[in-house]
Design a protein around this motif. Structure first.
Motif, short mmCIF file in Angstrom:
data_model
loop_
_atom_site.label_atom_id
_atom_site.label_comp_id
_atom_site.label_asym_id
_atom_site.label_seq_id
_atom_site.Cartn_x
_atom_site.Cartn_y
_atom_site.Cartn_z
N ARG A 29 0.82 -1.22 0.00
CA ARG A 29 0.00 0.00 0.00
C ARG A 29 0.85 1.27 0.00
N MET A 30 2.15 1.12 0.18
CA MET A 30 3.05 2.25 0.27
C MET A 30 3.65 2.60 -1.08
N SER A 31 3.83 3.91 -1.34
CA SER A 31 4.48 4.36 -2.57
C SER A 31 5.26 5.65 -2.29
N ASP A 32 6.10 6.02 -3.23
CA ASP A 32 6.88 7.26 -3.13
C ASP A 32 7.59 7.39 -1.79
N VAL A 33 8.29 6.35 -1.38
CA VAL A 33 8.99 6.34 -0.09
C VAL A 33 10.30 7.11 -0.21
N VAL A 34 10.51 8.05 0.71
CA VAL A 34 11.76 8.81 0.78
C VAL A 34 12.35 8.59 2.17
N VAL A 35 13.57 8.06 2.21
CA VAL A 35 14.27 7.80 3.47
C VAL A 35 15.49 8.71 3.51
N THR A 36 15.64 9.47 4.61
CA THR A 36 16.74 10.41 4.75
C THR A 36 17.44 10.19 6.08
N ALA A 37 18.75 10.02 6.03
CA ALA A 37 19.53 9.90 7.27
C ALA A 37 19.54 11.25 7.98
N ILE A 38 19.36 11.20 9.30
CA ILE A 38 19.39 12.41 10.12
C ILE A 38 20.77 12.52 10.74
N ALA A 39 21.34 13.71 10.70
CA ALA A 39 22.67 13.95 11.28
C ALA A 39 22.71 13.56 12.75
N GLU A 40 23.88 13.29 13.25
CA GLU A 40 24.06 12.77 14.60
C GLU A 40 23.80 13.78 15.72
N ASP A 41 23.41 15.00 15.42
CA ASP A 41 23.20 16.00 16.46
C ASP A 41 22.28 15.46 17.55
N GLY A 42 22.80 15.36 18.75
CA GLY A 42 21.99 14.90 19.87
C GLY A 42 21.90 13.39 19.99
N TYR A 43 22.47 12.66 19.06
CA TYR A 43 22.45 11.21 19.11
C TYR A 43 23.85 10.70 19.38
N SER A 44 23.93 9.51 19.92
CA SER A 44 25.21 8.85 20.13
C SER A 44 25.80 8.48 18.77
N PRO A 45 27.11 8.48 18.63
CA PRO A 45 27.72 8.09 17.35
C PRO A 45 27.38 6.64 16.96
N LEU A 46 26.93 5.84 17.92
CA LEU A 46 26.57 4.46 17.63
C LEU A 46 25.09 4.30 17.29
N GLU A 47 24.36 5.40 17.20
CA GLU A 47 22.95 5.36 16.85
C GLU A 47 22.75 5.87 15.42
N LEU A 48 21.82 5.27 14.72
CA LEU A 48 21.48 5.69 13.37
C LEU A 48 20.03 6.12 13.37
N CYS A 49 19.75 7.31 12.84
CA CYS A 49 18.39 7.83 12.82
C CYS A 49 18.03 8.19 11.38
N PHE A 50 16.80 7.82 10.98
CA PHE A 50 16.32 8.08 9.63
C PHE A 50 14.92 8.67 9.68
N HIS A 51 14.66 9.61 8.78
CA HIS A 51 13.33 10.21 8.63
C HIS A 51 12.70 9.61 7.38
N ILE A 52 11.44 9.18 7.51
CA ILE A 52 10.77 8.51 6.40
C ILE A 52 9.47 9.24 6.09
N VAL A 53 9.27 9.50 4.79
CA VAL A 53 8.02 10.07 4.30
C VAL A 53 7.56 9.16 3.17
N ALA A 54 6.28 8.77 3.20
CA ALA A 54 5.74 7.90 2.17
C ALA A 54 4.25 8.19 1.99
N TYR A 55 3.74 7.80 0.85
CA TYR A 55 2.30 7.83 0.63
C TYR A 55 1.75 6.45 0.93
N MET A 56 0.61 6.42 1.60
CA MET A 56 -0.02 5.16 1.99
C MET A 56 -1.44 5.15 1.46
N ASP A 57 -1.81 4.05 0.84
CA ASP A 57 -3.15 3.90 0.28
C ASP A 57 -4.06 3.26 1.34
N PHE A 58 -4.96 4.07 1.90
CA PHE A 58 -5.94 3.60 2.88
C PHE A 58 -7.31 3.58 2.22
#
Length: 80
Positions: A29-58
């Protein structure tokens, strides 16, 4: 850009692509998925953070789905 920064950039890009491909493969049901890595500001260097935007067909209606995921240093995922 030094070698370490290039390796880190390539690593994050590869993970972005893997997350996107996984979401598209397992959630039809998902389309047009965009995944972006978020810079380490405020996170431990051993943590990975990603922002996701997608269209969902409901029920034949598309809506935007937006969230962050965090992989911590204990290999646990957290969705925010």
């Amino acid at each position: 850009m030094d070698d370490d920064a290039l390796i880190t950039s390539d690593f994050r890009t590869a993970i972005e692509k893997a997350i996107r491909n996984c979401m598209l493969r397992y959630e039809p049901r998902m389309s047009d998925v965009v995944v972006t890595a978020i810079a380490e500001d405020g996170y431990s260097p051993l943590e990975l953070c990603f922002h996701i935007v997608a269209y969902m067909d409901f029920s034949n209606r598309k809506d935007v789905l937006e969230f962050d995921i965090l992989l911590d240093n204990r290999q646990h995922w957290c969705v925010e």
